[in-house]
Design a protein around this motif. Structure first.
Motif, PDB file in Angstrom:
ATOM      1  N   ARG A   1       0.831  -1.195   0.000  1.00 59.37           N
ATOM      2  CA  ARG A   1       0.000   0.000   0.000  1.00 59.37           C
ATOM      3  C   ARG A   1       0.867   1.247   0.000  1.00 59.37           C
ATOM      4  N   ALA A   2       0.398   2.267  -0.690  1.00 60.17           N
ATOM      5  CA  ALA A   2       1.103   3.541  -0.756  1.00 60.17           C
ATOM      6  C   ALA A   2       0.245   4.621  -0.121  1.00 60.17           C
ATOM      7  N   ARG A   3       0.917   5.594   0.496  1.00 65.92           N
ATOM      8  CA  ARG A   3       0.197   6.703   1.117  1.00 65.92           C
ATOM      9  C   ARG A   3       0.940   7.995   0.821  1.00 65.92           C
ATOM     10  N   ALA A   4       0.213   8.974   0.331  1.00 66.33           N
ATOM     11  CA  ALA A   4       0.754  10.306   0.089  1.00 66.33           C
ATOM     12  C   ALA A   4       0.025  11.254   1.024  1.00 66.33           C
ATOM     13  N   GLY A   5       0.735  11.739   2.046  1.00 69.73           N
ATOM     14  CA  GLY A   5       0.074  12.522   3.072  1.00 69.73           C
ATOM     15  C   GLY A   5      -0.884  11.630   3.840  1.00 69.73           C
ATOM     16  N   THR A   6      -2.144  12.028   3.914  1.00 68.40           N
ATOM     17  CA  THR A   6      -3.154  11.222   4.613  1.00 68.40           C
ATOM     18  C   THR A   6      -3.974  10.375   3.656  1.00 68.40           C
ATOM     19  N   THR A   7      -3.620  10.391   2.377  1.00 69.38           N
ATOM     20  CA  THR A   7      -4.406   9.707   1.357  1.00 69.38           C
ATOM     21  C   THR A   7      -3.750   8.392   0.952  1.00 69.38           C
TER      22      THR A   7
ATOM     23  N   THR B   1       6.625  -0.946  -7.691  1.00 66.97           N
ATOM     24  CA  THR B   1       8.056  -1.273  -7.768  1.00 66.97           C
ATOM     25  C   THR B   1       8.872  -0.054  -8.165  1.00 66.97           C
ATOM     26  N   LEU B   2       8.356   0.754  -9.075  1.00 63.73           N
ATOM     27  CA  LEU B   2       9.049   1.975  -9.477  1.00 63.73           C
ATOM     28  C   LEU B   2       9.109   2.955  -8.307  1.00 63.73           C
ATOM     29  N   ALA B   3       7.984   3.115  -7.602  1.00 64.59           N
ATOM     30  CA  ALA B   3       7.977   4.003  -6.442  1.00 64.59           C
ATOM     31  C   ALA B   3       8.939   3.509  -5.367  1.00 64.59           C
ATOM     32  N   GLU B   4       8.989   2.182  -5.159  1.00 60.12           N
ATOM     33  CA  GLU B   4       9.904   1.609  -4.176  1.00 60.12           C
ATOM     34  C   GLU B   4      11.358   1.916  -4.538  1.00 60.12           C
ATOM     35  N   THR B   5      11.678   1.837  -5.824  1.00 54.44           N
ATOM     36  CA  THR B   5      13.037   2.132  -6.271  1.00 54.44           C
ATOM     37  C   THR B   5      13.407   3.571  -5.948  1.00 54.44           C
ATOM     38  N   PHE B   6      12.477   4.495  -6.171  1.00 49.20           N
ATOM     39  CA  PHE B   6      12.737   5.898  -5.839  1.00 49.20           C
ATOM     40  C   PHE B   6      12.915   6.082  -4.331  1.00 49.20           C
ATOM     41  N   LEU B   7      12.052   5.441  -3.531  1.00 43.83           N
ATOM     42  CA  LEU B   7      12.129   5.640  -2.082  1.00 43.83           C
ATOM     43  C   LEU B   7      13.356   4.984  -1.466  1.00 43.83           C
ATOM     44  N   ARG B   8      13.904   3.989  -2.114  1.00 45.41           N
ATOM     45  CA  ARG B   8      15.152   3.394  -1.621  1.00 45.41           C
ATOM     46  C   ARG B   8      16.367   4.246  -1.999  1.00 45.41           C
ATOM     47  N   ASN B   9      16.154   5.217  -2.883  1.00 39.53           N
ATOM     48  CA  ASN B   9      17.266   6.068  -3.344  1.00 39.53           C
ATOM     49  C   ASN B   9      16.849   7.534  -3.359  1.00 39.53           C
TER      50      ASN B   9
ATOM     51  N   TYR C   1       5.561   5.708 -16.946  1.00 41.86           N
ATOM     52  CA  TYR C   1       5.236   5.319 -15.576  1.00 41.86           C
ATOM     53  C   TYR C   1       5.575   6.414 -14.568  1.00 41.86           C
ATOM     54  N   VAL C   2       6.589   7.222 -14.846  1.00 44.32           N
ATOM     55  CA  VAL C   2       6.853   8.367 -13.978  1.00 44.32           C
ATOM     56  C   VAL C   2       5.671   9.334 -14.033  1.00 44.32           C
ATOM     57  N   ARG C   3       5.077   9.496 -15.214  1.00 47.18           N
ATOM     58  CA  ARG C   3       3.878  10.338 -15.327  1.00 47.18           C
ATOM     59  C   ARG C   3       2.742   9.770 -14.483  1.00 47.18           C
TER      60      ARG C   3
ATOM     61  N   VAL D   1      15.716  15.425 -14.228  1.00 41.24           N
ATOM     62  CA  VAL D   1      17.068  15.973 -14.323  1.00 41.24           C
ATOM     63  C   VAL D   1      17.465  15.857 -15.790  1.00 41.24           C
ATOM     64  N   ARG D   2      17.422  16.970 -16.478  1.00 43.24           N
ATOM     65  CA  ARG D   2      17.559  16.970 -17.937  1.00 43.24           C
ATOM     66  C   ARG D   2      18.850  16.302 -18.387  1.00 43.24           C
ATOM     67  N   GLY D   3      18.695  15.374 -19.330  1.00 44.35           N
ATOM     68  CA  GLY D   3      19.838  14.675 -19.889  1.00 44.35           C
ATOM     69  C   GLY D   3      20.354  13.536 -19.021  1.00 44.35           C
ATOM     70  N   MET D   4      19.705  13.311 -17.852  1.00 44.67           N
ATOM     71  CA  MET D   4      20.197  12.276 -16.943  1.00 44.67           C
ATOM     72  C   MET D   4      19.100  11.281 -16.557  1.00 44.67           C
ATOM     73  N   GLY D   5      18.019  11.779 -15.954  1.00 40.50           N
ATOM     74  CA  GLY D   5      16.974  10.856 -15.530  1.00 40.50           C
ATOM     75  C   GLY D   5      16.003  11.526 -14.585  1.00 40.50           C
ATOM     76  N   TYR D   6      15.691  10.863 -13.476  1.00 40.27           N
ATOM     77  CA  TYR D   6      14.706  11.369 -12.528  1.00 40.27           C
ATOM     78  C   TYR D   6      15.241  11.261 -11.106  1.00 40.27           C
ATOM     79  N   ARG D   7      14.679  12.116 -10.229  1.00 43.98           N
ATOM     80  CA  ARG D   7      15.098  12.103  -8.830  1.00 43.98           C
ATOM     81  C   ARG D   7      13.878  12.363  -7.956  1.00 43.98           C
ATOM     82  N   LEU D   8      13.799  11.590  -6.854  1.00 44.62           N
ATOM     83  CA  LEU D   8      12.767  11.843  -5.854  1.00 44.62           C
ATOM     84  C   LEU D   8      13.239  12.994  -4.996  1.00 44.62           C
ATOM     85  N   ARG D   9      12.488  14.079  -4.973  1.00 41.61           N
ATOM     86  CA  ARG D   9      12.894  15.279  -4.226  1.00 41.61           C
ATOM     87  C   ARG D   9      12.971  14.981  -2.733  1.00 41.61           C
TER      88      ARG D   9
END
Length: 219
Positions: free
Chosen positions: A142-148, A158-166, A195-197, A211-219
């Motif tokens: 299960r995923a939660r963003a704020g209280t939702t 799995t994609l979200a998990e990869t971001f949260l591990r890094n 899938y990022v969208r 990150v232009r020319g590189m990829g994506y980053r979880l802020r």
């Protein structure tokens, strides 16, 4: 840091697995022959082995027998193209702790590695990943963003998990493809961007930075 021995003669696969394990915080060592695997296993320096059955100099079952005959007790995960019930049973009865057939998804292999190391008395893996007000429950999926609470598909999770591990780390499209879609990914695919969208729409566009020319980053 857990030391993991990879016995795999296909360079593409061993490099893929080693890269993924390294980014997950492990220290992998890759060899291409059974003799090298037996020699290194005997040193006592490793915490787990990932073993291919089709090694060029000796069958993986023979490697397993020799390793267990030396009273080496670390977990062994067989990773092979042989997917018959007979081979699976032979591997498990011969002293392997787990058996995975190729093709495989790295996230599943990583989960099995964590499970086996944890059962050997390693540090317990967290069951929930948290970054800011974003959280993932790895047991309930299960995923939660704020209280939702947010419904994610298996691939989105799995994609979200990869971001949260890094968190805060730039992940290239190639890294995300290999970790989420497997070693047989198409490097020309735009599936990561799609899938990022999806994640931006469900979890908040501001969380995932391009990150232009590189990829994506979880802020």
């Amino acid at each position: 840091m857990s030391q993991i021995l990879i016995a795999e003669d296909e360079t593409r696969i061993s490099s893929f697995v080693a890269k993924g394990l390294r980014s997950a915080g492990y220290a992998p060592t890759a060899v291409t022959t059974g003799r090298e695997a037996v020699d290194l296993a005997s040193t006592g320096d490793f915490d787990l082995m990932i073993l291919d059955l089709g090694l060029p100099d000796m069958d993986g079952f023979a490697v397993l027998r020799q390793v267990r005959a030396m009273n080496v007790t670390f977990p062994v995960i067989i990773l092979t193209a042989r997917n018959s019930v007979t081979d699976t049973v032979a591997g498990l009865e011969g002293g392997a702790d787990d058996y995975m057939a190729k093709p495989f998804r790295f996230e599943e292999l990583l989960a099995r590695v964590r499970l086996r190391l944890r059962s050997e008395g390693g540090a317990a893996e967290p069951t929930t990943l948290v970054h800011g007000d974003l959280s993932l429950d790895l047991r309930s999926r299960r995923a939660r963003a704020g209280t939702t609470e947010v419904d994610l598909s298996a691939r989105e999770f799995t994609l979200a998990e990869t971001f949260l591990r890094n968190p805060g780390q730039v992940l290239t499209r190639e890294q995300l493809l290999s970790r989420v879609w497997g070693y047989d990914f198409d490097p020309g695919s735009n599936v990561v961007d799609v899938y990022v969208r999806y994640l931006r729409k469900k979890l908040g566009a501001e969380r995932f930075e391009t990150v232009r020319g590189m990829g994506y980053r979880l802020r």
